[in-house]
Design a protein around this motif. Sequence first.
Motif, PDB file in Angstrom:
ATOM      1  N   ALA A   5      -8.077 -28.989  51.315  1.00 35.79           N
ATOM      2  CA  ALA A   5      -8.475 -29.354  49.952  1.00 35.79           C
ATOM      3  C   ALA A   5      -9.535 -28.386  49.433  1.00 35.79           C
ATOM      4  N   PHE A   6      -9.441 -28.066  48.149  1.00 33.26           N
ATOM      5  CA  PHE A   6     -10.403 -27.147  47.523  1.00 33.26           C
ATOM      6  C   PHE A   6     -10.756 -27.680  46.141  1.00 33.26           C
ATOM      7  N   PRO A   7     -12.044 -28.003  45.887  1.00 34.94           N
ATOM      8  CA  PRO A   7     -12.419 -28.645  44.625  1.00 34.94           C
ATOM      9  C   PRO A   7     -12.668 -27.681  43.461  1.00 34.94           C
ATOM     10  N   ASP A   8     -12.805 -26.369  43.722  1.00 26.58           N
ATOM     11  CA  ASP A   8     -13.110 -25.375  42.681  1.00 26.58           C
ATOM     12  C   ASP A   8     -14.336 -25.802  41.876  1.00 26.58           C
ATOM     13  N   SER A   9     -15.434 -26.007  42.583  1.00 26.66           N
ATOM     14  CA  SER A   9     -16.672 -26.485  41.966  1.00 26.66           C
ATOM     15  C   SER A   9     -17.813 -25.529  42.294  1.00 26.66           C
ATOM     16  N   ARG A  10     -18.480 -25.054  41.272  1.00 20.81           N
ATOM     17  CA  ARG A  10     -19.563 -24.083  41.430  1.00 20.81           C
ATOM     18  C   ARG A  10     -20.686 -24.586  42.342  1.00 20.81           C
ATOM     19  N   PRO A  11     -21.139 -25.839  42.220  1.00 21.46           N
ATOM     20  CA  PRO A  11     -22.231 -26.307  43.091  1.00 21.46           C
ATOM     21  C   PRO A  11     -21.869 -26.384  44.573  1.00 21.46           C
ATOM     22  N   LEU A  12     -20.589 -26.504  44.903  1.00 19.89           N
ATOM     23  CA  LEU A  12     -20.180 -26.589  46.313  1.00 19.89           C
ATOM     24  C   LEU A  12     -20.047 -25.184  46.877  1.00 19.89           C
ATOM     25  N   PHE A  13     -21.207 -24.551  47.135  1.00 19.49           N
ATOM     26  CA  PHE A  13     -21.222 -23.129  47.461  1.00 19.49           C
ATOM     27  C   PHE A  13     -20.518 -22.802  48.769  1.00 19.49           C
ATOM     28  N   GLN A  14     -20.520 -23.737  49.733  1.00 12.76           N
ATOM     29  CA  GLN A  14     -19.852 -23.439  51.002  1.00 12.76           C
ATOM     30  C   GLN A  14     -18.384 -23.095  50.802  1.00 12.76           C
ATOM     31  N   GLN A  15     -17.782 -23.661  49.770  1.00 13.39           N
ATOM     32  CA  GLN A  15     -16.361 -23.440  49.506  1.00 13.39           C
ATOM     33  C   GLN A  15     -16.106 -22.463  48.368  1.00 13.39           C
ATOM     34  N   SER A  16     -17.050 -22.368  47.425  1.00 16.21           N
ATOM     35  CA  SER A  16     -16.772 -21.595  46.212  1.00 16.21           C
ATOM     36  C   SER A  16     -17.513 -20.261  46.126  1.00 16.21           C
ATOM     37  N   GLU A  17     -18.314 -19.929  47.128  1.00 17.54           N
ATOM     38  CA  GLU A  17     -19.082 -18.673  47.053  1.00 17.54           C
ATOM     39  C   GLU A  17     -18.366 -17.544  47.796  1.00 17.54           C
ATOM     40  N   PRO A  18     -18.213 -16.380  47.159  1.00 19.65           N
ATOM     41  CA  PRO A  18     -17.659 -15.215  47.854  1.00 19.65           C
ATOM     42  C   PRO A  18     -18.755 -14.470  48.599  1.00 19.65           C
ATOM     43  N   THR A  19     -18.384 -13.683  49.586  1.00 19.42           N
ATOM     44  CA  THR A  19     -19.354 -12.840  50.298  1.00 19.42           C
ATOM     45  C   THR A  19     -18.714 -11.498  50.636  1.00 19.42           C
ATOM     46  N   THR A  20     -19.541 -10.499  50.809  1.00 28.68           N
ATOM     47  CA  THR A  20     -19.038  -9.169  51.167  1.00 28.68           C
ATOM     48  C   THR A  20     -18.409  -9.168  52.551  1.00 28.68           C
ATOM     49  N   TYR A  21     -18.927 -10.013  53.448  1.00 28.46           N
ATOM     50  CA  TYR A  21     -18.422 -10.000  54.824  1.00 28.46           C
ATOM     51  C   TYR A  21     -17.165 -10.850  54.998  1.00 28.46           C
ATOM     52  N   ILE A  22     -16.740 -11.557  53.958  1.00 24.32           N
ATOM     53  CA  ILE A  22     -15.381 -12.114  53.946  1.00 24.32           C
ATOM     54  C   ILE A  22     -14.394 -10.996  53.624  1.00 24.32           C
ATOM     55  N   ASN A  23     -14.730 -10.190  52.627  1.00 25.41           N
ATOM     56  CA  ASN A  23     -13.804  -9.158  52.152  1.00 25.41           C
ATOM     57  C   ASN A  23     -13.667  -7.964  53.076  1.00 25.41           C
ATOM     58  N   ALA A  24     -14.758  -7.590  53.758  1.00 30.60           N
ATOM     59  CA  ALA A  24     -14.735  -6.335  54.529  1.00 30.60           C
ATOM     60  C   ALA A  24     -13.596  -6.277  55.554  1.00 30.60           C
ATOM     61  N   PRO A  25     -13.420  -7.279  56.426  1.00 33.01           N
ATOM     62  CA  PRO A  25     -12.288  -7.212  57.355  1.00 33.01           C
ATOM     63  C   PRO A  25     -10.945  -7.404  56.684  1.00 33.01           C
ATOM     64  N   LEU A  26     -10.923  -8.095  55.545  1.00 32.94           N
ATOM     65  CA  LEU A  26      -9.668  -8.305  54.824  1.00 32.94           C
ATOM     66  C   LEU A  26      -9.116  -6.980  54.298  1.00 32.94           C
ATOM     67  N   VAL A  27      -9.994  -6.011  54.042  1.00 32.36           N
ATOM     68  CA  VAL A  27      -9.551  -4.685  53.599  1.00 32.36           C
ATOM     69  C   VAL A  27      -8.587  -4.085  54.626  1.00 32.36           C
ATOM     70  N   GLY A  28      -8.965  -4.147  55.904  1.00 27.55           N
ATOM     71  CA  GLY A  28      -8.103  -3.600  56.947  1.00 27.55           C
ATOM     72  C   GLY A  28      -6.796  -4.350  57.076  1.00 27.55           C
ATOM     73  N   LEU A  29      -6.860  -5.674  56.993  1.00 24.92           N
ATOM     74  CA  LEU A  29      -5.656  -6.500  57.096  1.00 24.92           C
ATOM     75  C   LEU A  29      -4.674  -6.184  55.973  1.00 24.92           C
ATOM     76  N   LEU A  30      -5.180  -6.129  54.748  1.00 25.49           N
ATOM     77  CA  LEU A  30      -4.309  -5.869  53.604  1.00 25.49           C
ATOM     78  C   LEU A  30      -3.747  -4.453  53.652  1.00 25.49           C
ATOM     79  N   ALA A  31      -4.549  -3.509  54.143  1.00 29.23           N
ATOM     80  CA  ALA A  31      -4.057  -2.132  54.253  1.00 29.23           C
ATOM     81  C   ALA A  31      -2.844  -2.095  55.178  1.00 29.23           C
ATOM     82  N   HIS A  32      -2.950  -2.771  56.309  1.00 31.30           N
ATOM     83  CA  HIS A  32      -1.837  -2.762  57.271  1.00 31.30           C
ATOM     84  C   HIS A  32      -0.592  -3.414  56.671  1.00 31.30           C
ATOM     85  N   PHE A  33      -0.767  -4.596  56.097  1.00 36.19           N
ATOM     86  CA  PHE A  33       0.413  -5.323  55.623  1.00 36.19           C
ATOM     87  C   PHE A  33       0.986  -4.697  54.341  1.00 36.19           C
ATOM     88  N   SER A  34       0.186  -3.931  53.621  1.00 37.80           N
ATOM     89  CA  SER A  34       0.733  -3.224  52.455  1.00 37.80           C
ATOM     90  C   SER A  34       1.710  -2.147  52.882  1.00 37.80           C
TER      91      SER A  34
END
Length: 495
Positions: A463-492
């Motif tokens: 479940a995902f509420p899409d609520s700004r105050p619920l930062f644990q679920q709605s906040e992005p971080t650089t260290y979420i994206n950094a490893p995803l760069v490698g994953l997406l590069a491979h699968f692309s």
Amino acid sequence: MARKSLFLSRIIPAIRVLFLFLLISPRPISAGHDYVDALRKCILFFEGQRSGKLPPDQRVRWRRDSALHDGSTSGVDLTGGYYDAGDNVKFGFPMAFTTTLLSWSIIDFGRNMGPELKNAVKAVKWATDYLLKATAAPDVVFVQVGDAYSDHNCWERPEDMDTLRTVYKIDRAHPGSDVAGETAAALAAASIVFRSRDPAYSRLLLSRAVRVFEFADRHRGAYSGSLYHAVCPFYCDVNGYQDELLWGAAWLHKASRRRQYREYIVKNEVVLRAGDTINEFGWDNKHAGINILISKEVLMGKAEYFESFKQNADGFICSILPGISHPQVQYSPGGLIYKAGGSNMQHVTSLSFLLLAYSNYLSHANKVVPCGETSASPALLKTLAKRQVDYILGDNPMRMSYMVGYGARYPQRIHHRASSLPSVAAHPRSIGCKAGSRYFLSPNPNPNVLVGAVVGGPNVSDAFPDSRPLFQQSEPTTYINAPLVGLLAHFSAHS
């Protein structure tokens, strides 16, 4: 009876393997994903997180220059670098980890990035230029700019910041082997990225990595002990500094090939607890990453003295396989890796990156991972990693992409100051500390789309509420994206 036991001994492992494949097989939700588009957006996100004087080729146009006087109160230039998440503080520990994982993504998967490779390299350099400033003085590392408590008491654009830009550092009397070790790892990993692109810059990064690592090792201690009131509970090191020392040495060994780092790793393997918490990997805990990184040399047949790290890496793989997984690793009903605590997607992308990297290392060595009565093939690990990526991009029970700007449906109310407040172009007048609260509490979508941002994600029930105050679920971080760069590069390149 003996014949029946023999039959069961053969059929049960086969059933377990089938169970694994059923759990991780892609759900028939989408007709496929545009990994090239997702990769472009994943890298673009970092431009939205930039601090300092923005360059002429800045593509996220609703962002403007910010924090142009960082470091001035301490007589140093600490402009630049990245805001780690949805706030306006520059935390050195997660920024360094982000840099290491961005570099690793390029080292292992840069050949699959196509025209986005140049943007990925720019993302690394924006970080390393800052880390070089932060480590310019011997035996000193500036590890944070901004008072987190005053920052978190406000909701304002980085361009308007009037909160305290306090500078925090570690030194001989106030050690921080964790953040210094990670900084050394980041500089060493980045030196590999620039080795052929800019040899002089690469040499500077490596020599600085050597110096910072020596400081980390010689003056041991956790930075949350020295700077508790500044870094806790935000990026408090609860795991200890030992793993960062091994991590830094591993990257220095990879970057320099110097015997001293190989000997350091072998000598300190037990002392620095290389086998601890094998199914953890993130800004605070490097154990699984250490074991995967070092295991590559064992699988290449070049380093029998590192065999125990491969055994640990195999143990890590077995601990996160669905159906056999460790109690600390769960899977949601929709198939997402879930670990208790805040911002779960950081675990998803980091652990998936290790699955994919190890899959490649195993493939080249023609090996599998033994897991009790069954085994995990490189193809199985790759399938599991792809399942996680596809979940992020929309193959999930919410039918939602957790990457902002990708797909037809994605989070609209992310916990991010710059995204949620009107841009300077739309609202030229300053928005004060508390004046931003009405935007924070508003049910309206964010006015600025932070393309490529991946949020903390759904809960264990998908479940995902899409609520700004619920930062644990709605906040992005650089260290979420950094490893995803490698994953997406491979699968692309291999979808």
